[in-house]
Design an enzyme around this catalytic site. Structure first.
Site, short mmCIF file in Angstrom:
data_model
loop_
_atom_site.label_atom_id
_atom_site.label_comp_id
_atom_site.label_asym_id
_atom_site.label_seq_id
_atom_site.Cartn_x
_atom_site.Cartn_y
_atom_site.Cartn_z
N LYS A 210 0.85 -1.20 0.00
CA LYS A 210 0.00 0.00 0.00
C LYS A 210 0.88 1.24 0.00
CE LYS A 210 -3.85 -2.29 2.33
NZ LYS A 210 -4.43 -2.68 3.63
N GLN B 249 -5.01 -1.49 9.75
CA GLN B 249 -4.86 -2.82 9.17
C GLN B 249 -5.46 -3.88 10.09
OE1 GLN B 249 -3.66 -3.29 6.06
NE2 GLN B 249 -4.03 -5.48 6.20
N ASP C 104 -11.26 2.53 3.90
CA ASP C 104 -11.62 1.12 3.78
C ASP C 104 -13.13 0.93 3.60
OD1 ASP C 104 -9.61 -0.84 3.83
OD2 ASP C 104 -9.28 -0.61 5.99
N1 GUN Z 1 -6.88 -6.99 6.21
C1 GUN Z 1 -7.17 -7.78 5.13
N2 GUN Z 1 -7.77 -7.04 4.18
C2 GUN Z 1 -7.88 -5.80 4.66
C3 GUN Z 1 -8.42 -4.59 4.14
O1 GUN Z 1 -8.94 -4.51 3.03
N3 GUN Z 1 -8.33 -3.50 4.96
C4 GUN Z 1 -7.78 -3.56 6.18
N4 GUN Z 1 -7.75 -2.45 6.91
N5 GUN Z 1 -7.27 -4.65 6.69
C5 GUN Z 1 -7.33 -5.76 5.93
#
Ligand code: GUN
Length: 283
Positions: free
Chosen positions: A52, A96, A119
């Site tokens: 990311k 996350q 998100d």
């Molecule tokens: N963990 C696995 N996929 C995601 C996601 O799309 N966003 C976040 N914040 N954590 C994750």
């Protein structure tokens, strides 16, 4: 059979975004800023977060990764989020997942300012999505909708089956397909006769987290198959939920793993962050 090339579309989207970001900076002096909060040392999370950050920097964003030990308290995390919500220079906040057990995920997601919730996991954003007026939306299903659109696959009137009912993928995917006028079935681990249900699908989205679970007996001739899976094979290879080689002769379109849904997720996260940055400072 045609491969839905998520890697190529994600690159195209990220390039377009880099241009728009340069303009936003030149014209309004705004640099989109994404803050990723990582608690603990989950190895998969470490990889996601690095990817990311790399993509954000390449698009011309400011990217901050805030790392905290596994022992961080919920109170401290909530206090941090309150600070980030107030910070006018921060446009997107992503915590996350998964979080360590002492921290309640629902409390944390609800503590993020909905306009900075890139998100799309805050209940406000979930509600906005389901009432047909989305603000921020989950990146993985949004990336899948973008892929379908790119390849001229219109879900209207089609039968879509989503296997998986998570808040991150399955549920928002079902809503986005519904909003695109598909007839949607959400199937899951308790569904009886899963293969038979899946075989009804014109568009089959698979997010079950079991490597190569979906073979030709789950797939109708000419179906569009979208594979959200990210599993490790016994040899340590990244594999999808769909057995690509086994279904490829039967389908009209299919996403590969890697190079399908994964890269689109990151591109859409950047788009959400750009959106948040351009909205918080209207022209
Ligand atoms: N963990 C696995 N996929 C995601 C996601 O799309 N966003 C976040 N914040 N954590 C994750």
């Amino acid at each position: 059979m045609q491969v839905l090339d998520g890697k190529a579309l994600a690159l195209k989207k990220r390039k377009g975004l880099a241009e728009k970001t340069a303009q936003l900076l030149a014209k309004q002096g705004i640099k989109p800023c994404l803050v990723v909060v990582l608690v603990g040392e989950n190895p998969a999370s470490q990889v996601y977060v690095r990817n990311k950050e790399k993509a954000a920097v390449e698009a011309g964003f400011e990217s901050r990764i805030l790392r905290y030990p596994e022992t961080m308290t919920e109170t401290d995390l909530l206090a941090l989020l309150a600070e980030l919500n107030q910070d006018l220079e921060v446009h997107g906040i992503l915590v996350q997942l998964p979080l360590p057990p002492q921290i309640r995920e629902d409390f944390v997601l609800e503590a993020i300012d909905p306009s900075k919730d890139v998100d799309g996991f805050h209940p406000f954003n979930v509600g906005r999505l389901w009432t047909g007026d989305p603000l921020r939306v989950p990146s993985t299903p949004a990336g899948i909708m973008a892929l379908l659109e790119e390849y001229g696959i219109n879900p209207a009137g089609k039968k879509a089956v989503v296997i998986g009912r998570s808040n991150i993928v399955g549920k928002p995917m079902a809503e986005m397909l519904l909003a695109a006028d598909a007839t949607v079935t959400v199937a899951h681990s308790k569904t009886e006769n899963l293969a038979q249900v899946a075989r009804e699908a014109d568009i089959l989205v698979v997010a079950i987290g079991r490597g190569h679970f979906i073979g030709p007996d789950f797939v109708k001739d000419g179906a569009v198959v979208i594979d959200v899976g990210m599993n490790r094979s016994p040899e340590g290879k990244l594999i999808g939920d769909v057995d690509f080689e086994a279904v490829k002769e039967k389908v009209s379109f299919v996403t590969p793993v890697p190079g399908g849904v994964g890269p689109m997720t990151i591109a859409m996260l950047l788009e959400q962050t750009f959106q948040a940055a351009s909205e918080t400072h209207p022209e």
